[in-house]
Design an enzyme around this catalytic site. Structure first.
Site, PDB file in Angstrom:
ATOM      1  NE  ARG A  10      -1.182  12.305   8.100  1.00 42.36           N
ATOM      2  CZ  ARG A  10      -1.268  13.584   8.491  1.00 42.36           C
ATOM      3  NH1 ARG A  10      -2.384  14.003   9.008  1.00 42.36           N
ATOM      4  NH2 ARG A  10      -0.276  14.402   8.346  1.00 42.36           N
ATOM      5  CB  CYS A  42      -3.511  11.467  12.202  1.00 38.54           C
ATOM      6  SG  CYS A  42      -3.215   9.729  11.915  1.00 38.54           S
ATOM      7  NE  ARG A  62       0.811  10.581  10.138  1.00 34.99           N
ATOM      8  CZ  ARG A  62       0.356   9.600   9.352  1.00 34.99           C
ATOM      9  NH1 ARG A  62      -0.858   9.095   9.585  1.00 34.99           N
ATOM     10  NH2 ARG A  62       1.064   9.136   8.359  1.00 34.99           N
ATOM     11  N   PRO A  63       2.472  16.837  11.308  1.00 39.73           N
ATOM     12  CG  PRO A  63       4.397  17.953  12.020  1.00 39.73           C
ATOM     13  CD  PRO A  63       3.516  16.770  12.339  1.00 39.73           C
ATOM     14  CB  ILE A  64       2.800  18.295   5.671  1.00 38.54           C
ATOM     15  CG1 ILE A  64       1.961  19.562   5.570  1.00 38.54           C
ATOM     16  CG2 ILE A  64       1.923  17.048   5.784  1.00 38.54           C
ATOM     17  CD1 ILE A  64       1.208  19.662   4.228  1.00 38.54           C
ATOM     18  CG  ASP A  65       7.320  20.552   9.805  1.00 41.42           C
ATOM     19  OD1 ASP A  65       8.341  20.788  10.469  1.00 41.42           O
ATOM     20  OD2 ASP A  65       6.754  19.437   9.781  1.00 41.42           O
ATOM     21  CG  LEU A  66      10.107  17.645   8.151  1.00 43.71           C
ATOM     22  CD1 LEU A  66      10.389  16.208   8.581  1.00 43.71           C
ATOM     23  CD2 LEU A  66      11.311  18.543   8.410  1.00 43.71           C
ATOM     24  CE  LYS A 116      -1.644   1.587   4.038  1.00 40.04           C
ATOM     25  NZ  LYS A 116      -1.307   2.984   4.370  1.00 40.04           N
ATOM     26  CG  ASN A 117       2.333   2.655   3.524  1.00 46.58           C
ATOM     27  OD1 ASN A 117       1.183   3.009   3.262  1.00 46.58           O
ATOM     28  ND2 ASN A 117       2.723   2.395   4.758  1.00 46.58           N
ATOM     29  NE  ARG A 132      -7.446   4.524   5.516  1.00 48.64           N
ATOM     30  CZ  ARG A 132      -6.858   5.603   5.989  1.00 48.64           C
ATOM     31  NH1 ARG A 132      -7.179   6.045   7.183  1.00 48.64           N
ATOM     32  NH2 ARG A 132      -5.930   6.215   5.293  1.00 48.64           N
ATOM     33  CG  ASP A 189       3.293   1.684   9.547  1.00 50.35           C
ATOM     34  OD1 ASP A 189       3.548   1.918   8.349  1.00 50.35           O
ATOM     35  OD2 ASP A 189       2.976   2.572  10.366  1.00 50.35           O
TER      36      ASP A 189
HETATM   37  C1  EPZ Z   1       4.384   7.001   6.174  1.00 50.15           C
HETATM   38  O1  EPZ Z   1       3.613   8.091   6.664  1.00 50.15           O
HETATM   39  C2  EPZ Z   1       3.423   5.801   6.129  1.00 50.15           C
HETATM   40  N1  EPZ Z   1       2.295   6.117   5.278  1.00 50.15           N
HETATM   41  C3  EPZ Z   1       2.924   5.495   7.540  1.00 50.15           C
HETATM   42  O2  EPZ Z   1       2.139   4.300   7.477  1.00 50.15           O
HETATM   43  C4  EPZ Z   1       4.115   5.211   8.437  1.00 50.15           C
HETATM   44  O3  EPZ Z   1       3.661   5.035   9.752  1.00 50.15           O
HETATM   45  C5  EPZ Z   1       5.096   6.408   8.398  1.00 50.15           C
HETATM   46  O4  EPZ Z   1       5.488   6.690   7.041  1.00 50.15           O
HETATM   47  C6  EPZ Z   1       6.368   6.137   9.178  1.00 50.15           C
HETATM   48  O5  EPZ Z   1       6.994   4.987   8.727  1.00 50.15           O
HETATM   49  C7  EPZ Z   1       2.461   6.023   3.924  1.00 50.15           C
HETATM   50  O6  EPZ Z   1       3.507   5.707   3.407  1.00 50.15           O
HETATM   51  C8  EPZ Z   1       1.263   6.332   3.095  1.00 50.15           C
HETATM   52  P1  EPZ Z   1       6.415  10.442   8.082  1.00 50.15           P
HETATM   53  P2  EPZ Z   1       4.182   9.586   6.596  1.00 50.15           P
HETATM   54  O7  EPZ Z   1       6.253  11.724   7.355  1.00 50.15           O
HETATM   55  O8  EPZ Z   1       5.061   9.747   5.409  1.00 50.15           O
HETATM   56  C9  EPZ Z   1       7.034  13.645  11.565  1.00 50.15           C
HETATM   57  C10 EPZ Z   1       0.275   2.907   7.793  1.00 50.15           C
HETATM   58  O9  EPZ Z   1      -0.145   2.391   8.846  1.00 50.15           O
HETATM   59  N2  EPZ Z   1       6.904  14.638  10.473  1.00 50.15           N
HETATM   60  O10 EPZ Z   1       7.576   9.587   7.725  1.00 50.15           O
HETATM   61  O11 EPZ Z   1       3.048  10.490   6.767  1.00 50.15           O
HETATM   62  C11 EPZ Z   1       5.733  12.883  11.798  1.00 50.15           C
HETATM   63  O12 EPZ Z   1       4.852  13.584  12.619  1.00 50.15           O
HETATM   64  C12 EPZ Z   1       0.742   4.378   7.813  1.00 50.15           C
HETATM   65  O13 EPZ Z   1       0.350   2.317   6.713  1.00 50.15           O
HETATM   66  C13 EPZ Z   1       7.159  15.963  10.730  1.00 50.15           C
HETATM   67  O14 EPZ Z   1       7.467  16.348  11.857  1.00 50.15           O
HETATM   68  O15 EPZ Z   1       5.066   9.613   7.927  1.00 50.15           O
HETATM   69  C14 EPZ Z   1       6.256  11.580  12.388  1.00 50.15           C
HETATM   70  O16 EPZ Z   1       6.474  11.768  13.740  1.00 50.15           O
HETATM   71  C15 EPZ Z   1       0.447   5.069   9.092  1.00 50.15           C
HETATM   72  N3  EPZ Z   1       7.046  16.849   9.717  1.00 50.15           N
HETATM   73  C16 EPZ Z   1       7.572  11.372  11.652  1.00 50.15           C
HETATM   74  O17 EPZ Z   1       7.960  12.643  11.159  1.00 50.15           O
HETATM   75  C17 EPZ Z   1       6.700  16.453   8.424  1.00 50.15           C
HETATM   76  O18 EPZ Z   1       6.609  17.298   7.526  1.00 50.15           O
HETATM   77  C18 EPZ Z   1       7.494  10.386  10.485  1.00 50.15           C
HETATM   78  O19 EPZ Z   1       6.414  10.756   9.652  1.00 50.15           O
HETATM   79  C19 EPZ Z   1       6.467  15.106   8.181  1.00 50.15           C
HETATM   80  C20 EPZ Z   1       6.577  14.195   9.226  1.00 50.15           C
END
Ligand code: EPZ
Length: 442
Positions: free
Chosen positions: A93, A117, A122-126, A22-23, A400, A308
């Site tokens: 998301r 969530c 889960r911000p998207i600032d990065l 999926k991911n 999902r 996960d």
């Molecule tokens: C991906 O989410 C996966 N989803 C998630 O799987 C998985 O839990 C996660 O990576 C971590 O491995 C998909 O691939 C669709 P991140 P993503 O951005 O990309 C922080 C599942 O169950 N962060 O790597 O959204 C964030 O809050 C799902 O299949 C920032 O601070 O996760 C977290 O603490 C759930 N700023 C950490 O980084 C940002 O801009 C990792 O998040 C982005 C993230």
């Protein structure tokens, strides 16, 4: 709305096959927006999230079809809109993965900010920081990210965050850099196999990306990306969930099409706990019969133990006598499943970003409620091991990310029934249907 009724206490036995990831599929389907030509993606799992992504692409004008062989073809030539509406983004998301492709293709994107969530903040600032480094102007407007760039330029981009790198953020910036002018270096890039598969997909479409799968990725921009056909990698999280289902029932199961080279941390954790298993290139054989050991585990960015799988490991350790501890360094608050496991007789308390688990000899059945995708998987595992009949509500969370999960478990001897939850009948639910011609329009 559906729920599961599970008769526990049956050791699982037999062989089961893992589907596509999926991911890996979601960012790849989103990136089709930046491709000039047809995109064919094979091994895409039949999941609600894939339907939502397809509906998002269609809402922009793409033609999305599910083909006889189960692959998905996307024709992005008619895409006219660069807007990802709140109605779709709030359902998933990962919709944010259209931000980079739209900016690269149209020089503008208007994407709803993903809301709250259950698994934590889960911000998207990065994502935004990375795209801004490539020259995009970014502002927030009425709950939407508005990004504009007359020309994207290569740059040095640091993607490190408080909880490590970002998976979908790395993908968003990678596709934008692939069509930018000049050279980009991504530092602290996510190293997940899904990110590596994403780069493989873009390179097959004519991109020039090296180092994906490591923390430093180099990208030389190209003028355009061309038609492409790609098979996504198998789902390492589904494989791990099935392995833990076998372990928690003390069963004997072979999991085929398992990407074992992507699962080192999971297999190491199984060894530490004492779950007997044999592995080959693409299969895991979980064997029954041994005394399991309590363990301290920490979920971390890849190649660490996947967050996960945290909930599923917690369900297993709840049945292992002695004191275990699980810490989640990626989503420090990801413990919604704890209260529901405690309802089933588990002894778990949360302290900061850790759960302290005192294992019990036997879990007991109880009505429980799923709160998110992986929490629901953990409740299914606990119910398989529990004495009696467990009811798990809101299994739409499970749909999902797991295709035909109950069929796969029943194939291994489990007693899982999917029934309509009359107590929730009134609550409307998005319809999940795969027709052979077209993915249904909203
Ligand atoms: C991906 O989410 C996966 N989803 C998630 O799987 C998985 O839990 C996660 O990576 C971590 O491995 C998909 O691939 C669709 P991140 P993503 O951005 O990309 C922080 C599942 O169950 N962060 O790597 O959204 C964030 O809050 C799902 O299949 C920032 O601070 O996760 C977290 O603490 C759930 N700023 C950490 O980084 C940002 O801009 C990792 O998040 C982005 C993230």
């Amino acid at each position: 709305m559906d729920m599961f009724c599970i008769e526990g206490g049956v050791p699982l036995n037999g062989t089961v096959r893992v589907g596509g990831s999926k991911n890996a599929s979601l960012p790849i389907l989103a990136a089709s927006l930046a491709i000039q030509g047809e995109v064919i993606v094979r091994q895409v799992p039949q999941l609600q999230d894939i339907v939502t992504m397809s509906q998002l692409l269609q809402s922009m004008g793409a033609i999305v079809e599910t083909r006889e062989d189960g692959s998905i073809s996307v024709d992005p030539s008619q895409v006219k809109s660069s807007v990802a509406p709140y109605e779709l983004v709030r359902q998933m998301r990962a919709s944010v993965c259209v931000l980079g492709p739209l900016l690269a293709r149209f020089g503008e994107a208007r994407v709803s900010l993903p809301g709250g969530c259950n698994i934590g903040h889960r911000p998207i600032d990065l994502h935004l920081r990375g795209l801004a480094a490539l020259g995009a102007d970014i502002r927030l407007e009425s709950g939407y990210v508005v990004a504009e760039a007359s020309k994207l330029r290569g740059a040095e981009v640091d993607l490190s965050g408080p909880n490590g790198p970002t998976v979908t953020g790395t993908c968003n910036v990678m596709v934008a850099a692939a069509l930018a002018t000049g050279r980009t270096v991504l530092r602290s890039a996510a190293q997940e196999p899904e990110v590596e598969d994403f780069a493989r997909f873009l390179n097959a479409a004519g991109a020039n990306i090296s180092g994906a799968g490591t923390s430093i990725v180099e990208i030389h921009g190209v003028r355009a990306l061309h038609e492409v056909c790609h098979s996504v990698i198998p789902d390492r999280i589904e494989a791990a969930t099935l392995a833990l289902a076998a372990a928690i029932t003390r069963g004997d199961v072979t999991i085929q099409n398992a990407p074992t080279t992507h699962m080192t941390s999971v297999l190491n954790a199984l060894s530490l706990i004492g779950v007997p298993h044999d592995i080959t290139q693409d299969a895991i054989h979980i064997r029954a019969g041994s005394i399991l050991r309590p363990m301290e585990l920490t979920a971390e960015p890849y190649p660490g133990l996947p967050t996960d799988c945290q909930a599923q490991f917690m369900a297993l350790l709840a049945t292992v006598l002695g004191e275990s501890q699980i810490t989640d360094a990626v989503f420090p608050e990801r413990f919604m499943h704890v209260a529901e496991l405690v309802r089933m007789g588990a002894r778990i308390r949360v302290q900061d970003n850790s759960a302290i688990i005192s294992g019990v000899a036997q879990l007991s059945a109880a009505p429980v409620m799923a709160s998110d995708l992986r929490a629901s998987a953990a409740l299914v595992l606990a119910a398989l091991a529990a004495e009696g009949r467990t009811e798990i509500r809101r299994v739409y969370h499970l749909d999902r990310g797991y295709h035909a999960f109950e069929q796969k478990l029943n194939q291994l001897g489990a007693k899982v029934q999917r029934v309509r939850d009359e107590t929730m009948a009134a609550v409307p639910r998005p319809h999940l249907e795969f027709s052979r011609d077209r993915v249904p329009n909203t």
